[in-house]
Design a protein around this motif. Structure first.
Motif, mmCIF file in Angstrom:
data_model
loop_
_atom_site.group_PDB
_atom_site.id
_atom_site.type_symbol
_atom_site.label_atom_id
_atom_site.label_comp_id
_atom_site.label_asym_id
_atom_site.label_seq_id
_atom_site.Cartn_x
_atom_site.Cartn_y
_atom_site.Cartn_z
ATOM 1 N N GLY A 291 0.596 -1.109 -0.004
ATOM 2 C CA GLY A 291 -0.114 0.240 -0.038
ATOM 3 C C GLY A 291 0.815 1.270 0.112
ATOM 4 O O GLY A 291 2.085 1.336 0.667
ATOM 5 N N LEU A 292 0.390 2.269 -0.462
ATOM 6 C CA LEU A 292 1.121 3.596 -0.619
ATOM 7 C C LEU A 292 0.457 4.554 0.291
ATOM 8 O O LEU A 292 -0.669 4.843 0.089
ATOM 9 C CB LEU A 292 1.526 4.172 -2.009
ATOM 10 C CG LEU A 292 2.207 3.352 -2.792
ATOM 11 C CD1 LEU A 292 2.062 3.860 -4.368
ATOM 12 C CD2 LEU A 292 3.510 3.502 -2.528
ATOM 13 N N LYS A 293 1.094 5.102 1.385
ATOM 14 C CA LYS A 293 0.497 5.949 2.205
ATOM 15 C C LYS A 293 0.973 7.330 1.973
ATOM 16 O O LYS A 293 2.275 7.547 2.216
ATOM 17 C CB LYS A 293 0.822 5.351 3.892
ATOM 18 C CG LYS A 293 0.025 6.316 4.775
ATOM 19 C CD LYS A 293 0.554 5.556 6.224
ATOM 20 C CE LYS A 293 1.956 6.083 6.796
ATOM 21 N NZ LYS A 293 2.370 5.807 7.893
ATOM 22 N N CYS A 294 0.185 8.270 2.338
ATOM 23 C CA CYS A 294 0.532 9.746 1.960
ATOM 24 C C CYS A 294 1.501 10.209 3.523
ATOM 25 O O CYS A 294 1.108 9.667 4.475
ATOM 26 C CB CYS A 294 -0.891 10.578 1.921
ATOM 27 S SG CYS A 294 -0.210 12.451 2.193
ATOM 28 N N GLU A 295 2.417 10.676 2.891
ATOM 29 C CA GLU A 295 3.343 11.160 4.165
ATOM 30 C C GLU A 295 3.004 12.276 5.192
ATOM 31 O O GLU A 295 3.405 12.501 6.104
ATOM 32 C CB GLU A 295 4.818 11.460 3.792
ATOM 33 C CG GLU A 295 5.409 10.118 3.147
ATOM 34 C CD GLU A 295 6.912 10.454 2.547
ATOM 35 O OE1 GLU A 295 7.471 11.613 2.628
ATOM 36 O OE2 GLU A 295 7.569 9.465 2.481
ATOM 37 N N GLU A 296 2.097 13.025 4.260
ATOM 38 C CA GLU A 296 1.381 14.339 5.142
ATOM 39 C C GLU A 296 0.250 13.881 5.926
ATOM 40 O O GLU A 296 0.263 14.255 7.123
ATOM 41 C CB GLU A 296 1.227 15.448 4.187
ATOM 42 C CG GLU A 296 2.490 16.023 3.430
ATOM 43 C CD GLU A 296 2.197 17.226 2.813
ATOM 44 O OE1 GLU A 296 1.162 17.939 3.039
ATOM 45 O OE2 GLU A 296 2.841 17.539 1.806
ATOM 46 N N CYS A 297 -0.511 13.212 5.534
ATOM 47 C CA CYS A 297 -1.715 13.260 6.203
ATOM 48 C C CYS A 297 -1.954 11.754 6.758
ATOM 49 O O CYS A 297 -2.763 11.297 7.680
ATOM 50 C CB CYS A 297 -3.093 13.548 5.320
ATOM 51 S SG CYS A 297 -3.516 12.531 3.939
ATOM 52 N N GLY A 298 -1.260 10.877 6.166
ATOM 53 C CA GLY A 298 -1.180 9.405 6.791
ATOM 54 C C GLY A 298 -2.360 8.460 5.878
ATOM 55 O O GLY A 298 -2.512 7.343 6.374
ATOM 56 N N LEU B 67 7.064 7.277 -4.105
ATOM 57 C CA LEU B 67 6.614 8.065 -5.164
ATOM 58 C C LEU B 67 5.824 9.148 -5.117
ATOM 59 O O LEU B 67 5.065 9.331 -3.913
ATOM 60 C CB LEU B 67 5.589 6.988 -5.866
ATOM 61 C CG LEU B 67 6.214 5.505 -6.391
ATOM 62 C CD1 LEU B 67 5.024 4.870 -6.911
ATOM 63 C CD2 LEU B 67 7.080 5.858 -7.437
ATOM 64 N N ARG B 68 5.697 10.146 -5.883
ATOM 65 C CA ARG B 68 4.958 11.334 -5.671
ATOM 66 C C ARG B 68 3.745 11.357 -6.617
ATOM 67 O O ARG B 68 3.718 11.031 -7.808
ATOM 68 C CB ARG B 68 5.910 12.660 -6.537
ATOM 69 C CG ARG B 68 5.169 13.933 -5.966
ATOM 70 C CD ARG B 68 6.248 14.868 -6.559
ATOM 71 N NE ARG B 68 5.432 16.203 -6.775
ATOM 72 C CZ ARG B 68 5.373 17.379 -5.805
ATOM 73 N NH1 ARG B 68 5.729 16.894 -4.614
ATOM 74 N NH2 ARG B 68 4.719 18.242 -6.051
ATOM 75 N N LYS B 69 2.684 11.122 -5.758
ATOM 76 C CA LYS B 69 1.230 10.787 -6.186
ATOM 77 C C LYS B 69 0.157 11.841 -5.728
ATOM 78 O O LYS B 69 0.548 12.567 -4.773
ATOM 79 C CB LYS B 69 0.911 9.605 -6.062
ATOM 80 C CG LYS B 69 1.811 8.393 -6.793
ATOM 81 C CD LYS B 69 1.230 7.097 -6.373
ATOM 82 C CE LYS B 69 0.122 6.746 -7.443
ATOM 83 N NZ LYS B 69 0.650 6.686 -8.888
ATOM 84 N N TYR B 70 -0.857 11.915 -6.218
ATOM 85 C CA TYR B 70 -2.077 12.859 -5.681
ATOM 86 C C TYR B 70 -2.611 12.333 -4.774
ATOM 87 O O TYR B 70 -3.180 11.049 -4.586
ATOM 88 C CB TYR B 70 -2.791 13.037 -7.183
ATOM 89 C CG TYR B 70 -3.928 13.855 -6.584
ATOM 90 C CD1 TYR B 70 -3.864 15.300 -6.561
ATOM 91 C CD2 TYR B 70 -5.392 13.397 -6.199
ATOM 92 C CE1 TYR B 70 -5.102 16.163 -6.182
ATOM 93 C CE2 TYR B 70 -6.439 14.162 -5.934
ATOM 94 C CZ TYR B 70 -5.932 15.575 -6.045
ATOM 95 O OH TYR B 70 -7.162 16.418 -5.537
ATOM 96 N N THR C 277 1.742 14.773 -3.231
ATOM 97 C CA THR C 277 2.805 14.433 -2.069
ATOM 98 C C THR C 277 3.505 13.296 -2.135
ATOM 99 O O THR C 277 3.174 12.566 -3.341
ATOM 100 C CB THR C 277 1.747 14.671 -0.861
ATOM 101 O OG1 THR C 277 0.867 13.500 -0.800
ATOM 102 C CG2 THR C 277 1.106 15.869 -0.640
ATOM 103 N N PHE C 278 4.461 13.111 -1.399
ATOM 104 C CA PHE C 278 5.256 11.709 -1.517
ATOM 105 C C PHE C 278 4.172 10.904 -0.761
ATOM 106 O O PHE C 278 3.756 11.048 0.513
ATOM 107 C CB PHE C 278 6.486 12.042 -0.729
ATOM 108 C CG PHE C 278 7.626 12.592 -1.829
ATOM 109 C CD1 PHE C 278 8.087 11.868 -2.714
ATOM 110 C CD2 PHE C 278 7.960 13.863 -1.707
ATOM 111 C CE1 PHE C 278 8.973 12.375 -3.494
ATOM 112 C CE2 PHE C 278 8.852 14.608 -2.462
ATOM 113 C CZ PHE C 278 9.365 13.858 -3.374
ATOM 114 N N HIS C 279 4.463 9.428 -1.218
ATOM 115 C CA HIS C 279 3.783 8.458 -0.661
ATOM 116 C C HIS C 279 4.815 7.323 -0.455
ATOM 117 O O HIS C 279 5.397 7.096 -1.553
ATOM 118 C CB HIS C 279 2.417 7.798 -1.543
ATOM 119 C CG HIS C 279 1.097 8.594 -1.730
ATOM 120 N ND1 HIS C 279 1.333 9.840 -2.113
ATOM 121 C CD2 HIS C 279 -0.074 8.499 -1.090
ATOM 122 C CE1 HIS C 279 0.158 10.516 -1.928
ATOM 123 N NE2 HIS C 279 -0.492 9.522 -1.500
ATOM 124 N N SER C 280 4.602 6.638 0.628
ATOM 125 C CA SER C 280 5.624 5.816 0.984
ATOM 126 C C SER C 280 5.029 4.360 1.115
ATOM 127 O O SER C 280 3.895 4.181 1.450
ATOM 128 C CB SER C 280 6.707 6.159 2.160
ATOM 129 O OG SER C 280 5.742 6.345 3.146
#
Length: 49
Positions: free
Chosen positions: A6-13, A31-34, A42-45
Motif C-alpha cells: 500500500g502507498l500511504k501519504c506522508e503528510e496526512c497518513g 512515489l510522488r502521487k496525488y 505529495t510523497f507516498h511511501s
C-alpha cells in the motif's frame, strides 16, 4: 515473485494507492502521487497491506 503493498501519504497518513513490487527489492518504494485528502501531489511511501 511479486508482493502487494500500500502507498500511504506522508503528510496526512491516508492510504490511497495499492500496487505490487518485486520481493527481491529491499528498499522502500517512495512515489510522488496525488492525495485526494490533501488535494495536492505529495510523497507516498510503502506500507504493508
Amino acid at each position: 515473485m511479486r508482493v502487494q503493498i500500500g502507498l500511504k501519504c506522508e503528510e496526512c497518513g491516508s492510504r490511497n494507492y495499492y500496487t505490487t513490487k518485486e520481493k527481491s527489492k529491499k528498499d522502500k518504494l517512495r512515489l510522488r502521487k496525488y492525495c485526494p485528502k490533501c488535494n495536492k501531489h505529495t510523497f507516498h511511501s510503502e506500507t504493508k497491506v
